[in-house]
Design an enzyme around this catalytic site. Structure first.
Site, PDB file in Angstrom:
ATOM      1  N   CYS A  31      44.112  40.873  53.297  1.00  0.00           N
ATOM      2  CA  CYS A  31      43.909  41.289  54.679  1.00  0.00           C
ATOM      3  C   CYS A  31      45.233  41.485  55.410  1.00  0.00           C
ATOM      4  CB  CYS A  31      43.044  40.313  55.467  1.00  0.00           C
ATOM      5  SG  CYS A  31      41.401  40.043  54.788  1.00  0.00           S
ATOM      6  N   LYS A  62      48.668  47.966  34.250  1.00  0.00           N
ATOM      7  CA  LYS A  62      48.894  49.103  35.133  1.00  0.00           C
ATOM      8  C   LYS A  62      47.820  50.176  34.923  1.00  0.00           C
ATOM      9  CE  LYS A  62      52.223  47.788  37.555  1.00  0.00           C
ATOM     10  NZ  LYS A  62      51.589  46.488  37.480  1.00  0.00           N
ATOM     11  N   ASN A  92      42.950  36.045  58.344  1.00  0.00           N
ATOM     12  CA  ASN A  92      43.166  36.193  56.905  1.00  0.00           C
ATOM     13  C   ASN A  92      43.023  34.815  56.285  1.00  0.00           C
ATOM     14  OD1 ASN A  92      43.928  36.946  54.356  1.00  0.00           O
ATOM     15  ND2 ASN A  92      46.106  37.151  54.817  1.00  0.00           N
ATOM     16  N   GLY A  93      42.169  34.686  55.266  1.00  0.00           N
ATOM     17  CA  GLY A  93      41.980  33.392  54.621  1.00  0.00           C
ATOM     18  C   GLY A  93      40.510  33.039  54.517  1.00  0.00           C
ATOM     19  N   GLU A 144      51.792  44.335  30.457  1.00  0.00           N
ATOM     20  CA  GLU A 144      52.022  44.978  31.744  1.00  0.00           C
ATOM     21  C   GLU A 144      51.556  46.435  31.730  1.00  0.00           C
ATOM     22  OE1 GLU A 144      53.353  45.674  35.707  1.00  0.00           O
ATOM     23  OE2 GLU A 144      52.596  43.945  34.570  1.00  0.00           O
ATOM     24  N   ARG A 152      47.163  45.715  51.948  1.00  0.00           N
ATOM     25  CA  ARG A 152      46.641  44.352  51.890  1.00  0.00           C
ATOM     26  C   ARG A 152      45.114  44.307  51.892  1.00  0.00           C
ATOM     27  NH1 ARG A 152      50.462  40.388  52.929  1.00  0.00           N
ATOM     28  NH2 ARG A 152      48.808  38.948  53.485  1.00  0.00           N
ATOM     29  N   LYS A 181      47.460  43.807  47.822  1.00  0.00           N
ATOM     30  CA  LYS A 181      48.831  43.559  47.380  1.00  0.00           C
ATOM     31  C   LYS A 181      49.136  42.069  47.232  1.00  0.00           C
ATOM     32  CE  LYS A 181      53.034  44.945  46.439  1.00  0.00           C
ATOM     33  NZ  LYS A 181      53.280  45.648  45.178  1.00  0.00           N
ATOM     34  N   TRP A 239      40.176  42.878  53.404  1.00  0.00           N
ATOM     35  CA  TRP A 239      39.777  42.734  52.007  1.00  0.00           C
ATOM     36  C   TRP A 239      38.688  41.672  52.014  1.00  0.00           C
ATOM     37  CZ3 TRP A 239      39.544  39.076  48.091  1.00  0.00           C
ATOM     38  CH2 TRP A 239      39.459  39.577  46.782  1.00  0.00           C
ATOM     39  N   GLU A 266      44.447  48.918  36.364  1.00  0.00           N
ATOM     40  CA  GLU A 266      44.509  48.803  37.819  1.00  0.00           C
ATOM     41  C   GLU A 266      44.333  50.156  38.500  1.00  0.00           C
ATOM     42  OE1 GLU A 266      47.447  45.260  39.312  1.00  0.00           O
ATOM     43  OE2 GLU A 266      48.408  46.963  38.350  1.00  0.00           O
ATOM     44  N   HIS A 303      43.096  40.565  14.155  1.00  0.00           N
ATOM     45  CA  HIS A 303      42.209  39.415  14.335  1.00  0.00           C
ATOM     46  C   HIS A 303      41.112  39.695  15.364  1.00  0.00           C
ATOM     47  CE1 HIS A 303      44.634  36.675  11.862  1.00  0.00           C
ATOM     48  NE2 HIS A 303      45.669  37.349  12.333  1.00  0.00           N
TER      49      HIS A 303
END
Length: 608
Positions: free
Chosen positions: A2, A485, A99-100, A481, A27, A603, A75, A488, A504
């Site tokens: 947020c 990416k 926010n929270g 990584e 955010r 973010k 968010w 995402e 495996h």
């Protein structure tokens, strides 16, 4: 998550708030809203579901006059994305953005309903507006009412309140979630992150844990939640407003990818001695104590940087090093103590799990070093020592330059430990540091040549149903990584694997439609990696490789290869991740997705 922004000053607040929210939309983008209070106490609240553009469309042709206001981009945590659940929330002239998570909101809500209060949303946040309104109704002034209401609340929050009863003030407070205060010329601001404040001032104050701020046009008064005065001078940040703009690039992510040569140069600046044999840490005293082992704690992309730091520490400094997911670290009674250096990595310095893990490590006696990008962040303030990455503002939700600078910072830290413990001589250290100094130019070379190979490769991947990223040795974290990416940004299912682990389980997935990206730079594991790739080709998987210049073995097994300039095993992961960033970017663009604001992501993850 947020984004919060608040303003008191001579400007029309609506423009300031919308501009600030635009810089904070990374955010959260489930909904957005603003509340404007004019000088006579008239209140306007406007909210809209979806990205900020929906709110801007709703406000077209309208003028919301007033010199104080708050805004929010959401968010969702409690309650689905909807106009009713969007912030700001209002009750009897009291407005709040939050926010929270308010952990005891159910109990508070039930008590308020018994008093006859009507709720209009599914959120935990609305409780805060009603609590403050209830205290005002019982005779308390606005500021005192906020303070009293917050004494009843448990949870993690960054909050900003505004009230018709007191149009000249905003009240802000934080427990666990970040808030930044800005002091301008006859104006003050509050926001979740620095970019929203930069167009107006570079003088900032970061609210610490459990602090309370009253903002007016000319001053910010800081106290604890229970009213004890706090004296702290603002700091001037060296970021500029231009850093938070796209600068001609189609997306922030693409801009930030191309900022990596400068970002790495800034990370190195002033940290290598003139004779190129020593690392000059900003706060070297943390290495003065005996370090028996190192534990690195992080989440997400920063966790991949943590895995690279482990490899640097063990290869270069010869110190035992383990990596922990911060979300799991503190729940299993970890064995850390005075002989442990805990390295906490977070771009924002506000990642809730990483902060909690760092606090747990400190509680058990470990020293904490923070690798972070943001001065005055929560992690920077709780740590015993800091190593700033200096990446500058990173707006794109999918981290790029922050990750690469974390790798460089980790390499520097490992070399500093190696010098302290005498595990590397001056000649060896000079070799490593010279390789680091070459990186900005090498990164530029990679980026200049990338599109000719990566754009055609992205077209081949555009309709891929699934993908596997493989690496060995120091490139395992790079494979992780690269897969992160891609998923995402493009929403293609992708997994990163150590190539030796492939047989495996994941090998069962390989068929002629299956995409495999191999990070195949040469090191001691190269020949075994080639054998792993042959296993993929034997099952008709489609292979694409990142290789060293002049590679022949992997080229013969690949549909396409991307060649990197000469590098060492330690610098190759820093270079190899660049084409993977661009691959994910171009695949997402070809599939028509919003690269800067991928769905369901934000973010900074400020709740557990």
């Amino acid at each position: 998550m947020c984004g919060i922004v608040g303003y008191v000053g001579p400007k029309e607040a609506a423009g300031v708030l919308i501009g600030g929210l635009r810089l904070l939309e990374y955010r959260g983008y489930d909904s957005a809203g603003i509340a404007i209070l004019d000088d006579k106490g008239a209140l306007n609240v406007e909210r809209a579901t979806g990205k900020l553009k929906a709110l801007e469309t709703k406000l077209q042709g309208r003028t919301l006059q007033g010199h104080a206001g708050v805004g929010h981009t959401r968010w969702a945590t409690h309650g689905r994305p909807s106009d009713e659940n969007a912030h700001p929330h209002e009750a009897d002239g009291v407005v709040v953005v939050h926010n929270g998570i308010i952990e005891n909101y159910r109990e508070l809500k039930e008590a308020l309903i018994k008093k006859g209060r009507k709720f209009r949303s599914e959120t935990d946040t609305e409780v805060l507006a009603h609590l403050v309104a209830d205290h005002i109704a019982r005779g308390k002034p606005f500021v005192d009412a906020v303070r009293a209401a917050l004494q009843e609340v448990t949870g993690a929050y960054a909050v900003v309140f505004m009230a018709k009863a007191d149009p000249s003030h905003l009240v802000a407070a934080r427990v666990a979630s970040p808030l930044i205060l800005g002091l301008g010329d006859g104006e003050t601001m509050v926001a979740s992150d620095i970019p929203a404040i930069l167009p107006h001032t570079r003088k900032i104050l970061a609210l610490d844990e459990g602090e309370f701020a009253v903002l007016s046009r000319d001053a910010i008064v800081l106290t604890t939640l229970d009213g004890k005065p706090i004296e702290r001078k603002p700091r001037t940040v060296d970021w500029t407003p231009a850093m938070a703009e796209r600068g001609g690039y189609k997306h922030f992510m693409l801009k930030e990818i191309h900022e990596q040569p400068q970002a790495v140069a800034d990370t190195l600046r002033g940290r290598i001695s003139a004779d190129e044999t020593s690392v000059l840490l900003d706060e070297p005293e943390i290495l003065n104590e005996a370090i028996e082992r190192i534990v690195v704690i992080a989440m997400g992309t920063s966790n991949h940087a943590a895995q690279m730091l482990r490899d640097y520490m063990e290869r270069v400094a010869r110190v035992p090093c383990s990596v922990e997911l911060a979300s799991e670290f503190r729940y299993r009674d970890p064995l850390v103590g005075p002989g442990t250096l805990a390295v906490a990595i977070s771009q924002s310095g506000e990642t809730a799990d990483t902060l909690a893990a760092a606090k747990e490590a400190k509680r058990k006696g470990a020293r904490v070093l923070a690798i972070t990008n943001v001065m005055e962040s929560s992690l920077a303030r709780i740590a015993d020592s800091r190593l700033y990455t200096r990446a500058g503002v990173e707006i794109g939700v999918a981290s790029t330059k922050a990750y690469v600078t974390q790798l460089v910072a980790g390499y520097l830290l490992a070399l500093a430990v190696a010098e302290k413990k005498a595990t590397l001589g001056a000649t060896e250290r000079k070799h490593h540091l010279q390789q680091l100094l070459h990186l900005p130019m090498q990164i530029s070379t990679v980026l200049k040549s990338a599109d000719a190979v990566i754009v055609p490769m992205a077209k081949a991947w555009q309709q891929a149903p699934s993908a596997l990223f493989l690496g060995r040795g120091m490139q395992v974290a790079t494979a992780y990584e690269g897969a992160l990416k891609l998923k995402e940004l493009s929403y293609i299912h992708a997994e990163g694997y150590a190539a030796g682990e492939m047989k495996h389980g994941p090998i069962a997935l390989i068929d002629p439609d299956f995409m495999v990206l191999v990070v195949g730079t040469k090191d001691a594991t190269y020949e075994k990696l080639v054998s792993n790739v042959q296993e993929v080709r034997a099952r008709e998987g489609r292979v694409f490789c990142i290789v060293n210049q002049g590679d022949t073995a992997l080229r013969e097994l690949s549909e396409q290869v991307f060649e990197l300039p000469p590098s060492t095993p330690e610098t190759a992961p820093i270079l190899a991740v660049l084409p993977l960033q661009l691959l994910a970017y171009h695949v997402a663009c070809l599939r028509g997705y919003d690269v800067d604001q991928p769905r369901n992501l934000a973010k900074s993850v400020t709740v557990e």
